[in-house]
Design a protein around this motif. Structure first.
Motif, PDB file in Angstrom:
ATOM      1  N   ALA A  48      62.255  94.094  -1.310  1.00 48.13           N
ATOM      2  CA  ALA A  48      63.608  93.525  -1.417  1.00 48.13           C
ATOM      3  C   ALA A  48      63.561  92.000  -1.524  1.00 48.13           C
ATOM      4  O   ALA A  48      64.244  91.409  -2.367  1.00 48.13           O
ATOM      5  CB  ALA A  48      64.442  93.951  -0.211  1.00 48.13           C
ATOM      6  N   THR A  49      62.741  91.367  -0.714  1.00 47.39           N
ATOM      7  CA  THR A  49      62.714  89.896  -0.719  1.00 47.39           C
ATOM      8  C   THR A  49      62.037  89.362  -1.980  1.00 47.39           C
ATOM      9  O   THR A  49      62.482  88.368  -2.557  1.00 47.39           O
ATOM     10  CB  THR A  49      61.978  89.340   0.519  1.00 47.39           C
ATOM     11  OG1 THR A  49      60.713  89.978   0.632  1.00 47.39           O
ATOM     12  CG2 THR A  49      62.775  89.575   1.786  1.00 47.39           C
ATOM     13  N   ALA A  50      60.957  90.022  -2.419  1.00 47.96           N
ATOM     14  CA  ALA A  50      60.258  89.533  -3.616  1.00 47.96           C
ATOM     15  C   ALA A  50      61.166  89.618  -4.838  1.00 47.96           C
ATOM     16  O   ALA A  50      61.161  88.725  -5.691  1.00 47.96           O
ATOM     17  CB  ALA A  50      58.980  90.344  -3.852  1.00 47.96           C
ATOM     18  N   ILE A  51      61.968  90.679  -4.922  1.00 47.68           N
ATOM     19  CA  ILE A  51      62.835  90.846  -6.096  1.00 47.68           C
ATOM     20  C   ILE A  51      64.071  89.939  -5.981  1.00 47.68           C
ATOM     21  O   ILE A  51      64.518  89.350  -6.971  1.00 47.68           O
ATOM     22  CB  ILE A  51      63.243  92.330  -6.272  1.00 47.68           C
ATOM     23  CG1 ILE A  51      61.981  93.225  -6.368  1.00 47.68           C
ATOM     24  CG2 ILE A  51      64.116  92.527  -7.511  1.00 47.68           C
ATOM     25  CD1 ILE A  51      60.980  92.828  -7.417  1.00 47.68           C
ATOM     26  N   ALA A  52      64.590  89.806  -4.771  1.00 40.51           N
ATOM     27  CA  ALA A  52      65.771  88.948  -4.583  1.00 40.51           C
ATOM     28  C   ALA A  52      65.428  87.472  -4.788  1.00 40.51           C
ATOM     29  O   ALA A  52      66.277  86.679  -5.198  1.00 40.51           O
ATOM     30  CB  ALA A  52      66.360  89.160  -3.194  1.00 40.51           C
ATOM     31  N   ALA A  53      64.176  87.089  -4.522  1.00 34.33           N
ATOM     32  CA  ALA A  53      63.769  85.684  -4.655  1.00 34.33           C
ATOM     33  C   ALA A  53      63.975  85.171  -6.084  1.00 34.33           C
ATOM     34  O   ALA A  53      64.168  83.971  -6.295  1.00 34.33           O
ATOM     35  CB  ALA A  53      62.307  85.529  -4.246  1.00 34.33           C
ATOM     36  N   MET A  54      63.960  86.065  -7.070  1.00 30.38           N
ATOM     37  CA  MET A  54      64.124  85.652  -8.472  1.00 30.38           C
ATOM     38  C   MET A  54      65.509  85.059  -8.726  1.00 30.38           C
ATOM     39  O   MET A  54      65.720  84.332  -9.692  1.00 30.38           O
ATOM     40  CB  MET A  54      63.907  86.855  -9.410  1.00 30.38           C
ATOM     41  CG  MET A  54      62.521  87.439  -9.329  1.00 30.38           C
ATOM     42  SD  MET A  54      61.266  86.188  -9.685  1.00 30.38           S
ATOM     43  CE  MET A  54      60.386  86.148  -8.125  1.00 30.38           C
ATOM     44  N   ALA A  69      68.616  90.039  -0.730  1.00 33.60           N
ATOM     45  CA  ALA A  69      67.495  90.791  -0.146  1.00 33.60           C
ATOM     46  C   ALA A  69      68.039  91.886   0.773  1.00 33.60           C
ATOM     47  O   ALA A  69      67.571  93.035   0.753  1.00 33.60           O
ATOM     48  CB  ALA A  69      66.568  89.856   0.629  1.00 33.60           C
ATOM     49  N   ARG A  70      69.038  91.538   1.551  1.00 32.19           N
ATOM     50  CA  ARG A  70      69.621  92.521   2.462  1.00 32.19           C
ATOM     51  C   ARG A  70      70.290  93.661   1.672  1.00 32.19           C
ATOM     52  O   ARG A  70      70.153  94.838   2.001  1.00 32.19           O
ATOM     53  CB  ARG A  70      70.636  91.812   3.378  1.00 32.19           C
ATOM     54  CG  ARG A  70      71.176  92.670   4.488  1.00 32.19           C
ATOM     55  CD  ARG A  70      70.024  93.167   5.356  1.00 32.19           C
ATOM     56  NE  ARG A  70      70.504  94.181   6.280  1.00 32.19           N
ATOM     57  CZ  ARG A  70      70.722  93.973   7.577  1.00 32.19           C
ATOM     58  NH1 ARG A  70      70.456  92.813   8.133  1.00 32.19           N
ATOM     59  NH2 ARG A  70      71.158  94.935   8.339  1.00 32.19           N
TER      60      ARG A  70
END
Ligand code: ADP
Length: 584
Positions: A48-54, A69-70
């Motif tokens: 979730a965090t790796a994809i949301a970081a984009m 991310a959440r």
């Protein structure tokens, strides 16, 4: 790669014991000692965090990476949506290759052939599957200019790809999968059609013959058709189309191989013909791609959207919201993914194809008490997929407004017809969801259940016993549940012939083998109608099915606008992946 700290109130994912086994074996990151360094909760947070970081790359984003991310974490752990396996395995982890589907070109020279072998090995190592067309290779026994020798032809080169695949155990994750395609007008087509007839031959390949409309018309008229040397397009022979078609049908009847793809239909739906012609699909056939193109997939679990309070039993609002979030997720995956070759990075970033699909369709039908083999189920399929396709396109438009259209948009069919702008050249694909559906605890893709209760062999001989929860609940509700019933169901897989059960239940709780083959195909066609890419589906046939049955299925697939067909006649091959006590 930065991982946001895990919030203390992050709920535990609700995963069943089968999902635990699968995650532990293949998906959790492991330390040097081979022991997992994460649990399911940290896996989903990592992804979730790796994809949301984009999101931070885009000024106009309505989300902060933390909030997104959440949202992604809840999306996945609520089992509403899961991205394809490589994303779960590699996002926010060292490998960072997140796509499941690749197509590589195979050119007619030693350099190009062995480049493709090497590129495939790199892709397999990262958990991706590769598709190839071998149609550009000169036929067997052609002269080789530089050596004065003779060429060995596409099928013999396929064996090299097969052996290389065998040797590359994919970074401890999964063994490689390949699709090999040959055009029907290639001079070596007969050798190709029969190349898997011996058991264990080309085991790491699915093979499909690319049928042209010209060929199909020649079959209809009983005419001959031309065989063409791919190098100079010279006609070098001809064959009777009906005879070759019969051979295709016979081989599919004997072993399931080869499948067929309708290559002209696929190219009519090519959104960017200016970038090249589509020659192949990924291994399971649901994703046609240009040479050097990759695509990441993701699947929505429909069974979660059953709502007994809703008028027609479906939470359409929840489904729509999920589609929008899933499209953002998949578009971000493109940015987060590191591809093993520069040519692939370039192609993927130009078209930004994504493939959102579904799983849990058979479960949804059980919950709604609609038989899979009914016109009501076909209408539901169309309605569900029309909604998903429409919403996915609208989500892609929203992203285009925020982030700009896909770079090849202007020269795409959308750009030329002023239909966009879209962020993605395609948005929908229906994948098999082989492992995703185990993780989500739902039926796979759009397939009916193989059995209501069965034992499943997964990875390295491990065996899991499962009964479909919706079936069990329905039996309990009807007062029909008993241990002896469940034993019988595990043995038979199906309740079609358990006469003491009410007929309505026997009609609803059908399995793949209870369903007339033609309904499998009609269902595939219903979903294809609203899918940009293709649909993964097996048309299951009983052991007693005839070659004539297969011929009918092939024609119907052609007439109903499917992009390909795979048939499988029960018991025609040893070592089926799924098996019931009696059947396997
Ligand atoms: P999953 O459920 O693991 O995400 P699917 O069963 O939906 O995967 O398959 C989707 C695509 O993933 C396939 O068409 C293929 O391109 C790729 N794929 C599946 N299994 C493998 C494998 N063992 N090795 C390499 N690629 C695979």
């Amino acid at each position: 790669m930065t991982t946001l700290p895990m919030p203390a109130d992050l709920p535990e994912p609700a995963i069943n014991p089968n999902a635990q086994v699968v995650l532990a074996k293949r998906y959790l990151q492991k330390g040097p000692d081979g022991e997992p360094t994460e649990d399911a909760r940290s896996l989903f947070w990592r992804v979730a965090t790796a994809i949301a970081a984009m999101e931070a790359h885009y000024d106009k984003s309505p989300f902060t990476p933390e909030a997104l991310a959440r949202a992604f974490y809840d999306l996945m752990t609520g089992m509403r949506f899961l991205p394809n396996s490589p994303t779960l395995m590699n996002a926010g982890a060292p490998l960072g290759q997140l796509a499941a589907c690749f197509v590589l070109p195979v050119g007619d020279s030693m350099e190009e052939i062995f480049d493709a072998v090497k590129f495939a090995a790199l892709i397999h190592k990262s958990g991706g599957g590769t598709g190839f067309s071998f149609s550009r290779l000169r036929p067997k026994k052609s002269r080789v200019g530089s050596t004065g020798g003779v060429a060995s032809g596409p099928v013999s080169f396929m064996r090299i790809f097969n052996t290389a695949t065998e040797q590359v155990k994919q970074g401890g994750t999964r063994r490689g999968a390949n699709m090999g395609i040959l055009r029907i007008d290639h001079p070596d087509i007969l050798e190709f059609i029969t190349c898997k007839e011996r058991e264990n031959e080309l085991q790491n390949f699915n093979i499909s013959v690319a049928l042209t409309e010209r060929f199909m018309q020649a079959v209809e008229k009983g005419e001959d058709y031309d065989l063409v040397d791919p190098r100079d397009k010279r006609v070098v022979g001809s064959q009777n189309a009906a005879e070759v078609f019969s051979l295709l049908v016979r081989k599919a009847w004997e072993s399931g191989d080869p499948g067929i793809v309708f290559i002209d239909r696929i190219n009519r739906d090519n959104p960017t013909p200016a970038l090249g012609e589509i020659e192949s699909t990924n291994p399971c056939g649901e994703q046609p791609l240009l040479p050097y193109e990759a695509c990441n997939l993701g699947s929505i679990n429909l069974s979660v959207f059953f709502d007994p309070e809703a008028e027609d039993g479906i939470d359409w609002k929840g489904l729509t919201e999920t589609v929008h979030l899933a499209v953002r997720f998949l578009d971000n995956v493109i940015d987060a993914s590191r591809y093993p070759l520069d040519q692939i990075t370039e192609m993927v970033r130009a078209n930004r194809k994504i493939g959102l699909g579904i799983m849990g369709f058979a479960d949804l039908l059980y919950l709604l008490r609609i038989p899979y083999d009914s016109t009501e189920a076909l209408s539901l399929a169309e309605k569900v997929m029309e909604t998903i396709q429409g919403e996915a396109r609208s989500a892609s438009k929203t992203l285009a407004a925020e982030r700009g259209p896909f770079p090849a948009y202007a020269e795409s069919v959308f750009g030329k017809r002023n239909l966009g702008p879209y962020r993605n050249a395609t948005t929908t694909t229906i994948a098999p969801t082989g492992t995703l559906s185990i993780i989500a605890g739902c039926s796979s893709g759009i397939e009916p259940l193989f059995a209501l209760a069965f034992s499943r062999h997964v990875m390295d001989g491990e065996k899991l016993v499962e009964a479909n929860p919706h079936f069990v609940a329905a039996m309990q509700e009807a007062g029909a549940y008993s241990e002896s019933l469940m034993e019988e169901v595990t043995r038979k897989g199906s309740i079609a012939h358990i006469g003491m059960l009410p007929e309505e239940l026997r009609d609803v709780f059908v399995t793949a083998m209870d369903i007339e083959p033609v309904w499998h195909l009609k269902m595939q066609a219903a979903f294809q109608k609203y899918t940009d890419n293709a649909v993964s589906k097996t048309v299951n046939l009983p052991n007693k099915a005839t070659k004539e049955d297969i011929r009918e299925i092939y024609w119907l697939a052609y007439e109903l606008g499917c992009k390909g067909v795979t048939v499988y006649r029960d018991g025609c091959k040893a070592g089926q992946v799924l098996c019931t006590g009696e059947g396997g």
